[in-house]
Design an enzyme around this catalytic site. Structure first.
Site, PDB file in Angstrom:
ATOM      1  N   LEU A 242      15.625  38.987   6.431  1.00 49.78           N
ATOM      2  CA  LEU A 242      16.895  38.565   5.825  1.00 49.78           C
ATOM      3  C   LEU A 242      17.962  39.127   6.386  1.00 49.78           C
ATOM      4  CD1 LEU A 242      17.797  37.331   3.380  1.00 49.78           C
ATOM      5  CD2 LEU A 242      17.577  39.309   1.885  1.00 49.78           C
ATOM      6  N   HIS A 243      18.517  38.155   7.300  1.00 48.70           N
ATOM      7  CA  HIS A 243      19.541  38.445   8.295  1.00 48.70           C
ATOM      8  C   HIS A 243      20.844  38.761   7.792  1.00 48.70           C
ATOM      9  CE1 HIS A 243      16.218  36.722  11.105  1.00 48.70           C
ATOM     10  NE2 HIS A 243      16.336  35.683  10.424  1.00 48.70           N
TER      11      HIS A 243
END
Length: 314
Positions: A242-243
């Site tokens: 989950l950047h």
């Protein structure tokens, strides 16, 4: 009470961009001055719509959204529909936005905001290619001395790349803009794949969003269900990285992260390594440090923060 931190979110939504926007809008620590859309994960015609969809999902149609660069500064646009779907926000069914797109161009809004507010007060949160910021620096170089800091998701060094063996997507799409930004003298915190690959959307973490009694939680779960399928197949993990929410989380709770002040240079010449972020982690060159590169995150603490805040949204 501490005054909220004024931020501009520059973004190319993208499911993970969407979750980052939700986190920011759920956090009273921020004054969101505006959201600027850029071409990246999908073309600009979609990212400018997606940004408004997310504002309305969060119950914040008051946020001003601006449309920015339609293509990179030099290269041809590369998009990522194979990851994000044809809309960029595949997963939940979100209604077409009713809130208007602002008439002012995103680059003009960024320049005007930075030049009119006190120097050193506005933070730029960049979640996509750096085209809008690069164009703003070309058009008005004085903004470099007025930005408080840039917190950027992009790059990779120990993890290398995710769109080519050498390059992460955001930097690869517009490496020339990224080079301008990293050579600007603006204080930068870079959150690369080395950090975000530790923040995995496991089944248990996604279920926490799905179980929320609001609309934002289940919509987040639906986005992550779609988004993570690509990286799960690619990396063989339980969940995908989950950047972009790491950018907002770093501003909220920097103690969850660790990194090092180093030099980062952007490769723009070689097609083999185009868009590579060359991180001088061991200080073996004489190039001056220009970015704090984040290498690790307390994933449990990060997801605790994310679930706590999104649960407060409509």
């Amino acid at each position: 009470m501490t005054k909220p931190l004024p931020i501009i979110i520059d973004t190319d939504p993208g499911q993970d961009d969407a979750v980052a926007i939700l986190l920011a809008l759920a956090s009273p620590e921020f004054e969101v001055l505006g959201i600027t859309a850029v071409a990246g994960n999908v073309p600009l015609a979609l990212t400018e719509v997606n940004a408004r969809k997310i504002c309305e999902l969060a119950g914040r149609p008051d946020i001003s959204v601006y449309s920015g660069a339609i293509r990179p500064m030099v290269r041809t646009l590369v998009t990522a529909e194979e990851v994000h779907g044809k809309t960029g926000l595949d997963g939940p069914v979100l209604p077409e936005p009713q809130m208007p797109l602002q008439r002012q161009h995103a680059v003009d809004f960024i320049i005007e905001t930075l030049m009119s507010r006190p120097a050193g007060t506005v933070t730029l949160c960049t979640l996509g290619p750096l085209t809008n910021i690069g164009l703003a620096l070309v058009r008005e170089p004085r903004i470099a001395g007025r930005v408080k800091q840039i917190v950027a998701m992009g790059g990779g060094y120990f993890e290398q790349g995710n769109v080519t063996p050498a390059a992460e997507f955001n930097i690869y799409v517009d490496p020339h803009a990224a080079r301008l930004v990293f050579e600007s003298g603006i204080p930068i915190t870079l959150i690369p794949l080395d950090c975000t690959h530790l923040a995995l959307t496991s089944a248990k973490r996604v279920e926490a969003f799905r179980a929320m009694p609001n609309r934002s939680g289940p919509a987040t779960a639906a986005m992550l269900d779609f988004f993570e399928r690509f990286d799960e197949n690619k990396y063989g993990t339980d969940g995908g990285p989950l950047h972009d929410p790491c950018v907002i989380a770093w501003l909220l709770k920097p103690d969850l992260f660790s990194g090092r002040l180093v030099n980062v240079s952007i490769e723009c010449e070689s097609e083999l390594t185009m868009g590579a972020t060359v991180v001088d982690w061991w200080h073996v060159t004489r190039r001056p440090a220009n970015a704090t590169v984040i290498r690790s995150v307390d994933a449990a603490g990060f997801f605790d923060l994310l679930t706590e805040r999104i649960a407060k949204l409509p």
